[in-house]
Design a protein around this motif. Sequence first.
Motif, PDB file in Angstrom:
ATOM      1  N   GLU A  50       0.817  -1.229   0.000  1.00 17.95           N
ATOM      2  CA  GLU A  50       0.000   0.000   0.000  1.00 17.95           C
ATOM      3  C   GLU A  50       0.838   1.262   0.000  1.00 17.95           C
ATOM      4  N   GLN A  51       2.107   1.131   0.330  1.00 21.25           N
ATOM      5  CA  GLN A  51       2.908   2.350   0.541  1.00 21.25           C
ATOM      6  C   GLN A  51       4.143   2.388  -0.341  1.00 21.25           C
ATOM      7  N   ILE A  52       4.490   3.610  -0.710  1.00 17.16           N
ATOM      8  CA  ILE A  52       5.756   3.818  -1.391  1.00 17.16           C
ATOM      9  C   ILE A  52       6.821   4.093  -0.320  1.00 17.16           C
ATOM     10  N   LEU A  53       8.027   3.635  -0.600  1.00 21.14           N
ATOM     11  CA  LEU A  53       9.117   3.857   0.340  1.00 21.14           C
ATOM     12  C   LEU A  53       9.801   5.179  -0.023  1.00 21.14           C
ATOM     13  N   LEU A  54       9.744   6.143   0.881  1.00 21.60           N
ATOM     14  CA  LEU A  54      10.349   7.448   0.629  1.00 21.60           C
ATOM     15  C   LEU A  54      11.701   7.486   1.338  1.00 21.60           C
ATOM     16  N   LEU A  55      12.774   7.419   0.554  1.00 26.82           N
ATOM     17  CA  LEU A  55      14.115   7.343   1.131  1.00 26.82           C
ATOM     18  C   LEU A  55      14.729   8.725   1.253  1.00 26.82           C
ATOM     19  N   ASP A  56      15.202   9.029   2.449  1.00 27.78           N
ATOM     20  CA  ASP A  56      15.751  10.352   2.744  1.00 27.78           C
ATOM     21  C   ASP A  56      17.183  10.138   3.240  1.00 27.78           C
ATOM     22  N   GLY A  57      18.148  10.688   2.499  1.00 25.45           N
ATOM     23  CA  GLY A  57      19.552  10.580   2.927  1.00 25.45           C
ATOM     24  C   GLY A  57      20.273   9.362   2.391  1.00 25.45           C
ATOM     25  N   ILE A  58      19.603   8.562   1.602  1.00 27.16           N
ATOM     26  CA  ILE A  58      20.216   7.379   0.993  1.00 27.16           C
ATOM     27  C   ILE A  58      19.594   7.191  -0.392  1.00 27.16           C
ATOM     28  N   PRO A  59      20.338   6.916  -1.421  1.00 23.84           N
ATOM     29  CA  PRO A  59      21.783   6.708  -1.478  1.00 23.84           C
ATOM     30  C   PRO A  59      22.551   8.035  -1.420  1.00 23.84           C
ATOM     31  N   ARG A  60      23.803   7.955  -0.985  1.00 19.88           N
ATOM     32  CA  ARG A  60      24.649   9.148  -0.928  1.00 19.88           C
ATOM     33  C   ARG A  60      25.926   8.980  -1.741  1.00 19.88           C
ATOM     34  N   THR A  61      26.102   7.806  -2.332  1.00 19.19           N
ATOM     35  CA  THR A  61      27.228   7.571  -3.245  1.00 19.19           C
ATOM     36  C   THR A  61      26.703   6.705  -4.395  1.00 19.19           C
ATOM     37  N   VAL A  62      27.456   6.700  -5.492  1.00 15.20           N
ATOM     38  CA  VAL A  62      27.051   5.852  -6.620  1.00 15.20           C
ATOM     39  C   VAL A  62      27.105   4.382  -6.219  1.00 15.20           C
ATOM     40  N   GLN A  88      26.372   3.174  -3.336  1.00 10.87           N
ATOM     41  CA  GLN A  88      25.126   2.882  -2.609  1.00 10.87           C
ATOM     42  C   GLN A  88      23.963   2.699  -3.575  1.00 10.87           C
ATOM     43  N   CYS A  89      23.957   3.456  -4.673  1.00 10.33           N
ATOM     44  CA  CYS A  89      22.908   3.265  -5.702  1.00 10.33           C
ATOM     45  C   CYS A  89      22.953   1.837  -6.222  1.00 10.33           C
ATOM     46  N   GLU A  90      24.181   1.373  -6.479  1.00 14.49           N
ATOM     47  CA  GLU A  90      24.327   0.021  -7.029  1.00 14.49           C
ATOM     48  C   GLU A  90      23.875  -1.023  -6.014  1.00 14.49           C
ATOM     49  N   LEU A  91      24.277  -0.841  -4.762  1.00 18.93           N
ATOM     50  CA  LEU A  91      23.909  -1.808  -3.727  1.00 18.93           C
ATOM     51  C   LEU A  91      22.397  -1.798  -3.471  1.00 18.93           C
ATOM     52  N   LEU A  92      21.794  -0.620  -3.596  1.00 27.15           N
ATOM     53  CA  LEU A  92      20.348  -0.513  -3.339  1.00 27.15           C
ATOM     54  C   LEU A  92      19.511  -1.176  -4.416  1.00 27.15           C
ATOM     55  N   LYS A  93      20.100  -1.342  -5.604  1.00 26.29           N
ATOM     56  CA  LYS A  93      19.342  -1.904  -6.726  1.00 26.29           C
ATOM     57  C   LYS A  93      18.739  -3.269  -6.391  1.00 26.29           C
ATOM     58  N   HIS A 140      17.407  -4.016  -3.682  1.00 23.42           N
ATOM     59  CA  HIS A 140      16.330  -3.883  -2.690  1.00 23.42           C
ATOM     60  C   HIS A 140      15.203  -2.948  -3.112  1.00 23.42           C
ATOM     61  N   VAL A 141      15.523  -1.959  -3.957  1.00 24.75           N
ATOM     62  CA  VAL A 141      14.473  -0.997  -4.313  1.00 24.75           C
ATOM     63  C   VAL A 141      14.426  -0.734  -5.821  1.00 24.75           C
ATOM     64  N   ASN A 142      13.223  -0.402  -6.261  1.00 26.95           N
ATOM     65  CA  ASN A 142      13.001   0.020  -7.632  1.00 26.95           C
ATOM     66  C   ASN A 142      12.677   1.514  -7.557  1.00 26.95           C
ATOM     67  N   VAL A 143      13.610   2.358  -8.010  1.00 27.39           N
ATOM     68  CA  VAL A 143      13.430   3.811  -7.851  1.00 27.39           C
ATOM     69  C   VAL A 143      12.496   4.345  -8.943  1.00 27.39           C
ATOM     70  N   ILE A 199      25.281  10.979  -8.240  1.00 31.62           N
ATOM     71  CA  ILE A 199      24.098  10.112  -8.248  1.00 31.62           C
ATOM     72  C   ILE A 199      23.063  10.588  -9.274  1.00 31.62           C
ATOM     73  N   LEU A 200      23.036  11.907  -9.483  1.00 30.04           N
ATOM     74  CA  LEU A 200      22.040  12.454 -10.411  1.00 30.04           C
ATOM     75  C   LEU A 200      22.230  11.917 -11.828  1.00 30.04           C
ATOM     76  N   ASN A 201      23.451  11.468 -12.135  1.00 24.62           N
ATOM     77  CA  ASN A 201      23.686  10.870 -13.455  1.00 24.62           C
ATOM     78  C   ASN A 201      23.442   9.365 -13.470  1.00 24.62           C
ATOM     79  N   PHE A 202      23.235   8.803 -12.304  1.00 26.43           N
ATOM     80  CA  PHE A 202      23.030   7.351 -12.222  1.00 26.43           C
ATOM     81  C   PHE A 202      21.609   6.991 -12.678  1.00 26.43           C
ATOM     82  N   TYR A 203      20.646   7.871 -12.340  1.00 23.02           N
ATOM     83  CA  TYR A 203      19.250   7.580 -12.669  1.00 23.02           C
ATOM     84  C   TYR A 203      18.864   8.274 -13.979  1.00 23.02           C
ATOM     85  N   PRO A 204      17.947   7.681 -14.745  1.00 23.98           N
ATOM     86  CA  PRO A 204      17.535   8.306 -16.004  1.00 23.98           C
ATOM     87  C   PRO A 204      16.989   9.711 -15.731  1.00 23.98           C
ATOM     88  N   PRO A 205      17.352  10.695 -16.573  1.00 22.70           N
ATOM     89  CA  PRO A 205      16.902  12.078 -16.345  1.00 22.70           C
ATOM     90  C   PRO A 205      15.384  12.188 -16.181  1.00 22.70           C
TER      91      PRO A 205
END
Length: 218
Positions: A90-102, A104-109, A111-114, A164-170
């Motif tokens: 029922e809920q979306i996960l709102l992540l605050d403060g993570i990821p903070r490095t590229v 971490q983006c890779e490791l989070l993949k 667990h989460v679908n951004v 990180i801003l370049n890690f995710y599609p614009p």
Amino acid sequence: MSTRRYSAVLLFGMPGSGKGTQGQLLGKLQGVFHLSTGEIFRSLVDDSDDGHLVSDCIRRGQLVADHLTIEIWKHWLDAHIESGDFRPEEQILLLDGIPRTVRQCELLKDHVNVLQVIYLSVSDTEPIIQRLRQRALIEGRADDADESVIRNRFEVYARETTPILNFYPPALVREIDPMGTPAEVLKRILEPLIPVIATVRGSAGEFGGDEITPDVAE
Ligand code: AMP
């Protein structure tokens, strides 16, 4: 421990851009579960090994190591699922403060679908430094009180976090002006966020149509 991937939105921005304030407001919506790594880390007890390491990093304005960050974060996420606080159906996960490095983006993949990155984009750091000084007085955060620690956090943000801003599609990145009252900024965030919440809650109904029931205190 679960291995499923959760639908997530990232609250992204430099220290003092208002992630915490907005995260707390948005977390009051029924379709949103807010999880802040800064809050998790500050709640760790200093006399545990991890707690000691983490509070040392916070004090110096440095990032906690990537693997340890993800490990602690995942532990808390699982605990919130087990307790029923976070209901992924029922809920979306709102992540605050993570990821903070590229990294971490890779490791989070795993667990989460951004689905969206809400980027609180600061054009002038001087008002932000004032905000942090205010917060130091109100919340007693040592990392907000010391000017050299603040400058260090800004440098770490520019060097480690902005890539990180370049890690995710614009197309996933929504740039938001974070200046103004919390209510004004909240309004700007809700415009792109509501349709994303609807993708998770759509089948559940409440966010599927025009009607939403934000329980947000001003
Ligand atoms: P925040 O409340 O988000 O400003 O976080 C406070 C401090 O916690 C940061 O300055 C870091 O020392 C640490 N921290 C929070 N989130 C992370 C993260 N994702 N990776 C590494 N360190 C973090």
